[in-house]
Structures are given as C-alpha cells and as structure tokens.
Design a protein around this motif. Structure first.
Motif, PDB file in Angstrom:
ATOM      1  N   ASP A 265      -1.893   2.026   6.420  1.00 26.09           N
ATOM      2  CA  ASP A 265      -1.652   0.870   5.565  1.00 26.09           C
ATOM      3  C   ASP A 265      -2.457   0.991   4.279  1.00 26.09           C
ATOM      4  O   ASP A 265      -3.534   1.597   4.248  1.00 26.09           O
ATOM      5  N   TYR A 266      -1.891   0.429   3.227  1.00 29.26           N
ATOM      6  CA  TYR A 266      -2.526   0.347   1.917  1.00 29.26           C
ATOM      7  C   TYR A 266      -2.335  -1.084   1.433  1.00 29.26           C
ATOM      8  O   TYR A 266      -1.237  -1.645   1.556  1.00 29.26           O
ATOM      9  N   SER A 267      -3.392  -1.682   0.869  1.00 28.86           N
ATOM     10  CA  SER A 267      -3.336  -3.084   0.463  1.00 28.86           C
ATOM     11  C   SER A 267      -3.833  -3.268  -0.960  1.00 28.86           C
ATOM     12  O   SER A 267      -4.737  -2.554  -1.416  1.00 28.86           O
ATOM     13  N   ASN A 305       1.042  -5.174   0.496  1.00 25.81           N
ATOM     14  CA  ASN A 305       0.585  -4.072   1.331  1.00 25.81           C
ATOM     15  C   ASN A 305       1.770  -3.369   1.967  1.00 25.81           C
ATOM     16  O   ASN A 305       2.884  -3.899   2.046  1.00 25.81           O
ATOM     17  N   VAL A 325       1.546   8.075  -2.307  1.00 23.59           N
ATOM     18  CA  VAL A 325       0.135   7.952  -2.679  1.00 23.59           C
ATOM     19  C   VAL A 325      -0.090   8.334  -4.139  1.00 23.59           C
ATOM     20  O   VAL A 325      -0.928   7.744  -4.833  1.00 23.59           O
ATOM     21  N   PRO A 331      -5.729   1.155  -4.350  1.00 26.75           N
ATOM     22  CA  PRO A 331      -5.665   0.053  -3.379  1.00 26.75           C
ATOM     23  C   PRO A 331      -7.015  -0.619  -3.195  1.00 26.75           C
ATOM     24  O   PRO A 331      -8.072  -0.015  -3.380  1.00 26.75           O
ATOM     25  N   SER A 334      -7.484   0.759   2.402  1.00 23.77           N
ATOM     26  CA  SER A 334      -6.494   1.612   3.051  1.00 23.77           C
ATOM     27  C   SER A 334      -7.059   2.059   4.384  1.00 23.77           C
ATOM     28  O   SER A 334      -8.277   2.056   4.593  1.00 23.77           O
ATOM     29  N   ASP A 335      -6.156   2.434   5.276  1.00 23.35           N
ATOM     30  CA  ASP A 335      -6.589   2.813   6.611  1.00 23.35           C
ATOM     31  C   ASP A 335      -5.536   3.727   7.226  1.00 23.35           C
ATOM     32  O   ASP A 335      -4.328   3.493   7.057  1.00 23.35           O
ATOM     33  N   THR A 336      -5.967   4.749   7.925  1.00 19.23           N
ATOM     34  CA  THR A 336      -5.085   5.643   8.667  1.00 19.23           C
ATOM     35  C   THR A 336      -5.728   5.899  10.023  1.00 19.23           C
ATOM     36  O   THR A 336      -6.888   6.323  10.092  1.00 19.23           O
TER      37      THR A 336
END
Length: 513
Positions: A265-267, A305, A325, A331, A334-336
């Motif tokens: 996710d990217y916010s 997001n 990206v 952002p 962000s999280d992976t």
C-alpha cells in the motif's frame, strides 16, 4: 462508513469497512408454474388446515420471526439502514424442504418472497425492497465439501465470506476470488459477479460457479450447469440475485493460495497529490500482471491510497509495480508485507494484525451504516486529464467530507476481461476499473438530501468520461437495467420469458419480460 473521520485520521483505518458493501442475495415472489405459466401437476398443493402464515410456515418446521418479537427486530437489521422495510415475517430454513414450504406459503397467502444471504444490499433488497414480503434467511445452509483432485468445493448458499475463507483454508488452503468483508453472503456476491483481491488472476466469483442447485418457482429443486438448464446457468452467473429462484447450493472451482502472498500500500494525505497519484494508478493498471489486484481510494479530505495484493513473494514484486512507483508523488507512507492467504484475509477485513483467524472469522458481527452508493465503469486507457480533474472537482464539492470513492482494477490483461461478454450474464469485460461512489449520513438524517444530491452530481461529472455500465453488486435504484446487463439484457429477457412468462418474479430491478 465507520462514522465520519476527522481530517487527521488515517484513511487506512477507514478503508477496511468499505468492502463490506455487497448486493444481498435476493429473489422475488414465486408461484408453482411451469415455463408456460401453468401449474405443474406435481406442484405442492395448498397446505390443508393452515389459516395463518405462521401456521403455514410451522408445517415446514423452520424457525420463524414475526412482527412484535425481539427475534423479528433483530432479524430486520441489515447493513444499509437507509430503507427499513418491514417484512411480513422471517423464516430460517435449514433444509430444501423448508425452503419449498416457504415458497408454497408465499403463494398461498399472496405475498412476495425474498431469500437473504448476508443482508448487504445497497438498496435493502434483502428485506424485499418493499414492505410485507416473506424473507427466507439462508444462513442455515452451511454444508461444505472439498474435492482436492477436482479442485472444487460444494457449499451451501448460506455461507458468509469470513467463515467460508477460513473453512476453505483449513480444508486445503484454497479460496474463491471474492471480496474482503467477512459478513457478506457468498450467494449475493457470487450471483452478481463478485470482484475481489484475487479476481484479476482467477476471475470474478460468478466465473467460478460450476453448478447451482436452485429451488424454482414451482417448488422443485433443479440443477443448473453447463449441461443441464444451461440458460438458467447463464443467467445465474451475473443476474442470479434478482429473478430466477432460490439457490440452496453452489459448486465452485477453487484456487490454490498456499504460496506466499504479498500485500502493498501507498498513501497520500495532500489534496494536491491526488491527481498525480490517481493518474499513475490507471497508467500502470492498463498493463498490470493478472497476479496483482488493486484498489485505489480517494476522499474529499485529500486522502488517497492504493492497496494491492500480489500472488507471489515479496522479492518478485518490485519490477511488477515499477511503472506505478516511478510516476507517483512522494507518499506519506508505504508498506510491503509478505504473508499468507488467511493472514491477508484477516488484515483486509479490518481486524488487528496478529488476530487469530479462527477467533475473528468464524462468526463476524455484521456492521450497519446509512448511505447511498452509485457506480460506473471506465474502459482503458482510463479517464483523460479532463476527466480526472472533473472527478476530483466534483468530489471536493462535498462540504461535509462524508464521502469516499474506490476504483477497483480490472484491466485489459486480467482474466476477468478474457471472458467474452456473452459467456455469462456478467457483461463487464472491457473495463479498466469500476468506480464505487458512496455518500453516508449515518444518524444525521438532515444531511441525507444534500448527500444524495452530491453523489448524483459526482456521477454526472464522471459520466461523460466513462461508460454506460454499472456494477450490479453496487445496486442503485436510479440505474436502468441496461447499465447492469448491457448487451446481455435481451438474452436475459428471453430466459425470463421462458421461465416466467407471467412475471410472477416481480421485483425491483429484476429482469423484465
């Protein structure tokens, strides 16, 4: 619709309840007629000695709930509280015979009948869409069997998604490609299409229906598959929640999800970044690999997001989202995370990370909200710059900040779009994404009219840049049936004429004669 967010709240907390919207499993008034509208010689006869609906239903032996009782009040609670229809009664069958008895009673007493799965209808059609119907709550139909060799699962139509995901995981680490909300009924989402975070790889849920057992208008149980009653089988896969009978059992093709799963996710929290972030999403989405499904979220606060799921290991993800990206603004977060399927289900359902799947998925509590929703599909290559600006400008007219918008990725490369538009009743096979638009007022009734106007104005702003199609699981009583069924509507009308020439299945937004 977790309640209005303050401008400082994280939109990701809010995101998790959005997927709880789904078309409830609905059908319509039934009578014991053949395809020519005549009574079958073997149709159920009038139940002797029954002078009230309660007495008639008692013959079947199913639990019931009538007005004036606590059981009725509890049963009347559904996801969207915008239209609180008053059913004549609820019946809770656990056998096909009890469903057949309910059909016979509805005929005897001249009332409509509505099967309900999860109760998540946007227009409260799970309560009949009108007062005075008999609601057949199918949640007692929870049989399940898994055929490992064939990779199929046969399940009762009363399952809800959370418990079903858990059961399929425990049986063989397999799944169906449905949505995130654990309380949505499998029947409603499946019969209306059914998009989820594995759909781009495995198709919508209706593509995975191999067979259905259906109690039709004459009270008999029929099988619908590619070989038997193939026209009914066609109709059920995309238009089956409105007009053709009560499904008691499905056989699904199921899919292996035993390998690693990666969520990302990217916010963004800046309104000035919404245009660029969204444009990057749709440019990347045109050629995104089928193993990735994703949704983009946007609201009037300025929050945006993307949440995505990749059916593969985290190390393989970067080149697959490189285009996205490279084009996004910086952002806010962000999280992976690499995980497994059932842990992903728990996360996407909004439960705290680390929750025990058995604890939180076995019997989730249905939420309630008050809202109006609309939808529209957009074809590749997506909205033009003018279209994006029109959309964002319309969104920012919401002075109460009580709306949100979700863009579910289909995409030209997905297995959703590889199915012909005429193969099933689910016609939406050329789209880049669907837009779900929701305005909510919850307990603030005085805000309702302004929200209804706002969401219609947003739809009108986007419409010139989109298609004429809308998603039937985001049912909207203002939409024509052509929006939901497109070029398949004439075929569905012919099937309706064959099975129900006297239009006894007379239901709001049902298939016409």
């Amino acid at each position: 619709m977790k309640g209005q967010l303050s401008k400082t709240q994280n939109p990701l907390v809010f995101w998790t309840l959005i997927s709880c919207l789904s078309l409830s499993y609905i059908a319509v008034s039934v009578q014991a007629l053949d395809h020519q509208g005549n009574e079958f010689s073997g149709a159920p006869r009038k139940l002797a000695g029954t002078t009230t609906l309660a007495q008639c239903l008692a013959v079947g032996g199913a639990r019931t709930a009538f007005p004036g009782t606590t059981a009725y009040t509890n049963a009347r609670s559904v996801f969207n509280l915008a239209n609180q229809y008053a059913p004549a009664a609820f019946v809770f069958p656990t056998t096909v015979v009890q469903v057949q008895n309910a059909l016979q009673c509805s005929k005897q007493f001249g009332i409509g009948i509505v099967p309900r799965g999860g109760g998540h209808s946007y227009e409260d059609y799970s309560l009949g869409g009108r007062n005075g119907v008999l609601v057949v709550d199918m949640t007692g139909f929870t049989s399940i069997s898994y055929n490992e060799a064939a990779q199929t699962a046969t399940i009762g139509s009363g399952w809800r998604l959370g418990p079903l995901y858990l059961a399929l995981w425990n049986l063989g680490k397999v799944t169906i490609p449905a949505g995130d909300c654990p309380t949505v009924g499998v029947a409603g989402i499946s019969l209306g299409g059914g998009w989820g975070f594995t759909s781009r790889k495995f198709g919508v849920v209706s593509d995975n229906i191999l067979e259905a057992q259906v109690v039709i208008a004459n009270g008999t149980l029929v099988t619908a598959n590619a070989q038997q009653n193939s026209d009914l089988y066609f109709a059920l896969r995309g238009a089956g929640a409105t007009s053709f009978g009560i499904v008691t059992q499905f056989t699904f093709r199921v899919h292996d999800v035993s390998g690693p799963i990666t969520r990302f996710d990217y916010s963004w929290t800046n309104k000035a970044q919404q245009f660029q972030a969204f444009k990057a999403f749709q440019i990347w989405g045109v050629n995104a690999v089928p193993e990735i499904s994703a949704s983009f979220y946007m609201d009037p606060f300025g929050n945006s997001n993307i949440e995505g799921v990749y059916l593969g290991p985290q190390t393989s993800l970067p080149p697959l989202i490189k285009t996205f990206v490279a084009n996004i603004p910086t952002p806010a977060s962000s999280d992976t995370v690499q995980t497994d399927w059932i842990t992903l289900v728990v996360h996407n359902a909004g439960f705290p990370d680390g929750s025990n799947p058995t604890t939180v998925l076995s019997n989730p509590t249905p939420p309630t909200r008050t809202f109006k929703a609309k939808s529209i599909y957009v074809n590749p290559p997506g909205l033009s710059d003018a279209g994006i600006n029109a959309m964002i400008n319309a969104m920012r007219q919401d002075s109460n900040d009580n709306a949100y918008f979700i863009f579910d990725l289909y995409g030209a490369t997905s297995n959703i779009n590889k199915v012909a538009t005429s193969a099933t009743a689910f016609v939406h096979r050329t789209s880049l994404f669907s837009i779900q638009m929701v305005a909510y007022w919850n307990q603030n009734v005085g805000q309702k009219n302004a929200d209804l106007t706002f969401i219609s104005n947003y739809w009108n702003a986007v419409c010139p840049f989109a298609t004429a199609e809308a998603y039937q699981n985001y049912i909207d009583n203002a939409e024509p049936l052509s929006a939901y069924f497109g070029s398949n509507l004439n075929t569905l009308t012919r099937i309706k004429l064959k099975w129900d020439p006297k239009n006894v299945f007379n239901f709001p937004q049902g298939i016409p004669m």
